[in-house]
Write a protein that holds these residues in place. Sequence first.
Motif, PDB file in Angstrom:
ATOM      1  N   ASP A   1       0.858  -1.185   0.000  1.00 36.54           N
ATOM      2  CA  ASP A   1       0.000   0.000   0.000  1.00 36.54           C
ATOM      3  C   ASP A   1       0.894   1.234   0.000  1.00 36.54           C
ATOM      4  OD1 ASP A   1      -2.441  -1.395   0.134  1.00 36.54           O
ATOM      5  OD2 ASP A   1      -2.276  -1.569   2.307  1.00 36.54           O
ATOM      6  N   LEU A   2       0.515   2.246  -0.798  1.00 40.30           N
ATOM      7  CA  LEU A   2       1.364   3.431  -0.854  1.00 40.30           C
ATOM      8  C   LEU A   2       0.569   4.685  -1.160  1.00 40.30           C
ATOM      9  CD1 LEU A   2       2.310   4.610  -4.003  1.00 40.30           C
ATOM     10  CD2 LEU A   2       2.735   2.171  -4.125  1.00 40.30           C
ATOM     11  N   MET A   3       1.192   5.803  -0.847  1.00 45.77           N
ATOM     12  CA  MET A   3       0.687   7.119  -1.222  1.00 45.77           C
ATOM     13  C   MET A   3       1.877   7.929  -1.688  1.00 45.77           C
ATOM     14  SD  MET A   3      -1.940   8.147   1.855  1.00 45.77           S
ATOM     15  CE  MET A   3      -2.652   9.574   1.064  1.00 45.77           C
ATOM     16  N   ASP A   4       1.703   8.619  -2.823  1.00 42.78           N
ATOM     17  CA  ASP A   4       2.746   9.534  -3.264  1.00 42.78           C
ATOM     18  C   ASP A   4       2.414  10.934  -2.740  1.00 42.78           C
ATOM     19  OD1 ASP A   4       0.750  10.521  -4.966  1.00 42.78           O
ATOM     20  OD2 ASP A   4       1.738   9.851  -6.795  1.00 42.78           O
ATOM     21  N   LEU A   5       3.257  11.900  -3.045  1.00 39.20           N
ATOM     22  CA  LEU A   5       3.091  13.248  -2.499  1.00 39.20           C
ATOM     23  C   LEU A   5       1.772  13.884  -2.930  1.00 39.20           C
ATOM     24  CD1 LEU A   5       4.348  15.435  -0.757  1.00 39.20           C
ATOM     25  CD2 LEU A   5       5.629  16.214  -2.761  1.00 39.20           C
ATOM     26  N   ARG A   6       1.400  13.685  -4.185  1.00 40.75           N
ATOM     27  CA  ARG A   6       0.116  14.229  -4.662  1.00 40.75           C
ATOM     28  C   ARG A   6      -1.047  13.652  -3.854  1.00 40.75           C
ATOM     29  NH1 ARG A   6      -0.218  16.472  -9.787  1.00 40.75           N
ATOM     30  NH2 ARG A   6      -2.284  15.570 -10.078  1.00 40.75           N
ATOM     31  N   ALA A   7      -1.000  12.342  -3.618  1.00 43.46           N
ATOM     32  CA  ALA A   7      -2.069  11.685  -2.857  1.00 43.46           C
ATOM     33  C   ALA A   7      -2.083  12.173  -1.410  1.00 43.46           C
ATOM     34  CB  ALA A   7      -1.906  10.176  -2.907  1.00 43.46           C
ATOM     35  N   ILE A   8      -0.914  12.409  -0.849  1.00 40.15           N
ATOM     36  CA  ILE A   8      -0.855  12.922   0.524  1.00 40.15           C
ATOM     37  C   ILE A   8      -1.526  14.289   0.593  1.00 40.15           C
ATOM     38  CG2 ILE A   8       0.689  13.759   2.348  1.00 40.15           C
ATOM     39  CD1 ILE A   8       2.719  11.576   1.333  1.00 40.15           C
TER      40      ILE A   8
ATOM     41  N   SER B   1      -1.335  26.411  -0.682  1.00 34.81           N
ATOM     42  CA  SER B   1      -0.153  27.068  -0.102  1.00 34.81           C
ATOM     43  C   SER B   1       0.934  26.051   0.228  1.00 34.81           C
ATOM     44  CB  SER B   1      -0.534  27.836   1.166  1.00 34.81           C
ATOM     45  OG  SER B   1      -1.367  28.913   0.860  1.00 34.81           O
ATOM     46  N   LEU B   2       0.515  24.884   0.703  1.00 35.15           N
ATOM     47  CA  LEU B   2       1.461  23.808   0.998  1.00 35.15           C
ATOM     48  C   LEU B   2       2.195  23.380  -0.272  1.00 35.15           C
ATOM     49  CD1 LEU B   2       2.584  21.709   3.065  1.00 35.15           C
ATOM     50  CD2 LEU B   2       0.728  20.205   2.295  1.00 35.15           C
ATOM     51  N   ILE B   3       1.461  23.232  -1.358  1.00 38.45           N
ATOM     52  CA  ILE B   3       2.074  22.868  -2.645  1.00 38.45           C
ATOM     53  C   ILE B   3       3.123  23.902  -3.039  1.00 38.45           C
ATOM     54  CG2 ILE B   3       1.632  22.672  -5.137  1.00 38.45           C
ATOM     55  CD1 ILE B   3      -1.103  21.370  -4.341  1.00 38.45           C
ATOM     56  N   THR B   4       2.764  25.167  -2.922  1.00 39.66           N
ATOM     57  CA  THR B   4       3.698  26.247  -3.270  1.00 39.66           C
ATOM     58  C   THR B   4       4.945  26.193  -2.389  1.00 39.66           C
ATOM     59  OG1 THR B   4       1.876  27.650  -4.006  1.00 39.66           O
ATOM     60  CG2 THR B   4       3.956  28.760  -3.452  1.00 39.66           C
TER      61      THR B   4
ATOM     62  N   ASP C   1      -0.125  19.382 -13.169  1.00 41.52           N
ATOM     63  CA  ASP C   1      -1.588  19.288 -13.094  1.00 41.52           C
ATOM     64  C   ASP C   1      -2.111  19.419 -11.654  1.00 41.52           C
ATOM     65  OD1 ASP C   1      -1.700  18.868 -15.867  1.00 41.52           O
ATOM     66  OD2 ASP C   1      -1.497  16.703 -15.630  1.00 41.52           O
ATOM     67  N   LYS C   2      -1.688  20.470 -10.977  1.00 44.11           N
ATOM     68  CA  LYS C   2      -2.083  20.698  -9.595  1.00 44.11           C
ATOM     69  C   LYS C   2      -3.602  20.661  -9.401  1.00 44.11           C
ATOM     70  CE  LYS C   2       1.616  23.893  -9.280  1.00 44.11           C
ATOM     71  NZ  LYS C   2       2.042  25.252  -9.092  1.00 44.11           N
ATOM     72  N   GLU C   3      -4.293  21.189 -10.410  1.00 48.08           N
ATOM     73  CA  GLU C   3      -5.760  21.277 -10.269  1.00 48.08           C
ATOM     74  C   GLU C   3      -6.405  19.895 -10.133  1.00 48.08           C
ATOM     75  OE1 GLU C   3      -4.642  20.942 -14.522  1.00 48.08           O
ATOM     76  OE2 GLU C   3      -4.015  22.350 -12.981  1.00 48.08           O
ATOM     77  N   LYS C   4      -5.764  18.852 -10.653  1.00 49.90           N
ATOM     78  CA  LYS C   4      -6.326  17.497 -10.550  1.00 49.90           C
ATOM     79  C   LYS C   4      -6.330  16.982  -9.121  1.00 49.90           C
ATOM     80  CE  LYS C   4      -5.408  15.955 -15.241  1.00 49.90           C
ATOM     81  NZ  LYS C   4      -4.700  14.999 -16.112  1.00 49.90           N
TER      82      LYS C   4
END
Length: 160
Positions: A114-121, A138-141, A153-156
């Motif tokens: 089982d895993l999560m990448d940064l986008r999923a987190i 803001s966290l993404i930035t 594709d941040k909006e996704k």
Amino acid sequence: MDVIMDTNIASTFGKIERFDLLEALFPDSTLFISSSVQSELSAEKWLKLAKKVIKTAKTTGPTKPEAKLTEKLLSKRNMGKAEAECIAIAKSRGMLLLTNDKIAVKEARKAGADLMDLRAIVRHLWKQNVLSKEAAESLITEIEEKDNIIFVDKEKIFLD
């Protein structure tokens, strides 16, 4: 389910000093790093970062079967020992692997971990109401600025 972070996730959350987000996202879990992750982070240039990570996460070493699986993973793909070790531990112990390494993601999926990448987190931080949408943006930035990671594709991330 306990959580094990590989070097890149531990590094990212250490650089932005936000392990509290992972603790809030996984409140009933213990955060772990592998002994190889600790070794990588303990290199002289990362010493300050390593102290932050070690203060938050418990370090665990691989069992003999996990070490064997680590070696098997290393023989198949060009990936770091820390990533391979985290995959082996996650698979063996039923932990959730947090990684942002593309090869590690592929190998973890093949291994059935089982895993999560940064986008999923980031998505889960928003979906679980740990962060508002604005705070997640803001966290993404902040991650992009402090860790030189580009979110495509941040909006996704914010689609329902």
